[in-house]
Design a protein around this motif. Sequence first.
Motif, PDB file in Angstrom:
ATOM      1  N   SER A  98      56.679  41.342  30.345  1.00  0.00           N
ATOM      2  CA  SER A  98      56.960  41.833  28.451  1.00  0.00           C
ATOM      3  C   SER A  98      58.600  41.559  28.571  1.00  0.00           C
ATOM      4  CB  SER A  98      56.623  43.307  28.938  1.00  0.00           C
ATOM      5  OG  SER A  98      54.984  43.213  28.499  1.00  0.00           O
ATOM      6  N   LYS A 118      63.941  46.831  22.913  1.00  0.00           N
ATOM      7  CA  LYS A 118      65.030  48.017  21.891  1.00  0.00           C
ATOM      8  C   LYS A 118      64.736  48.922  23.313  1.00  0.00           C
ATOM      9  CE  LYS A 118      63.441  46.882  17.685  1.00  0.00           C
ATOM     10  NZ  LYS A 118      62.802  47.795  16.760  1.00  0.00           N
ATOM     11  N   TYR A 145      54.638  49.876  27.796  1.00  0.00           N
ATOM     12  CA  TYR A 145      55.473  49.016  27.163  1.00  0.00           C
ATOM     13  C   TYR A 145      55.230  48.139  27.469  1.00  0.00           C
ATOM     14  CZ  TYR A 145      58.119  52.556  24.806  1.00  0.00           C
ATOM     15  OH  TYR A 145      59.508  53.361  24.626  1.00  0.00           O
ATOM     16  N   SER A 182      56.246  47.066  23.053  1.00  0.00           N
ATOM     17  CA  SER A 182      55.519  48.153  22.121  1.00  0.00           C
ATOM     18  C   SER A 182      55.054  49.185  23.343  1.00  0.00           C
ATOM     19  CB  SER A 182      55.096  47.844  21.518  1.00  0.00           C
ATOM     20  OG  SER A 182      54.046  47.327  21.563  1.00  0.00           O
ATOM     21  N   PRO A 183      55.089  50.711  22.983  1.00  0.00           N
ATOM     22  CA  PRO A 183      54.325  51.094  23.799  1.00  0.00           C
ATOM     23  C   PRO A 183      52.725  50.973  23.112  1.00  0.00           C
ATOM     24  CG  PRO A 183      55.545  52.294  22.169  1.00  0.00           C
ATOM     25  CD  PRO A 183      55.471  50.778  21.620  1.00  0.00           C
TER      26      PRO A 183
END
Length: 187
Positions: A160, A164, A172, A178-179
């Motif tokens: 991953s 951010k 994530y 993304s979560p």
Amino acid sequence: METAVLRSDLSKFNTGDYKSGPKAKVIIWYLINYFIFNSSLPWPYALKVKLLRGFGARVGNGLVIKTNVRIKNPWRLSIGKNCWIGESVWIDNLADVNMGDNVCLSQGSMLLTGNHNYSHTDFTYRLGSIHIEDGVWIGAKSIVCPGVICKSHSILTVNSVACKNMDPWNIYSGNPASPVRERKMYR
């Protein structure tokens, strides 16, 4: 009337605000990094810790640092207690990297504190420190980008890319990451 079109010109590249350090120190570190840290030989962890500290890194007790690890500038590195750095990790710290306690960087993960400013014709560096708080796990072959804060006990799953900040106690996944769910611990 014709407008001039700006284009990338890599012949004009410069490092911007980045300064690696005194030349002799950088050259000596390069050799140590190559022959000790980025080696397949299983050098003792205690030796690696001593060398890191000798070159200005702040390292807590209990560091496990495996083979084939690359560290750009140890004088810009802070590692807490009981951390693990797996095989083939690359800490490309053109800017500061700060790791809390009980952090795990799994095999092949990368911490990248710099990239290039693609909006400038000279392609200068853009730098950003990375902060990895206590209990964070960066999964195998994952990337943490410049300026990212991985907050307490967050996880970045295998392969991953964290572009951010990662919220505490969240897992994530993906590119960009993304979560996907909350992290829970049971013992």
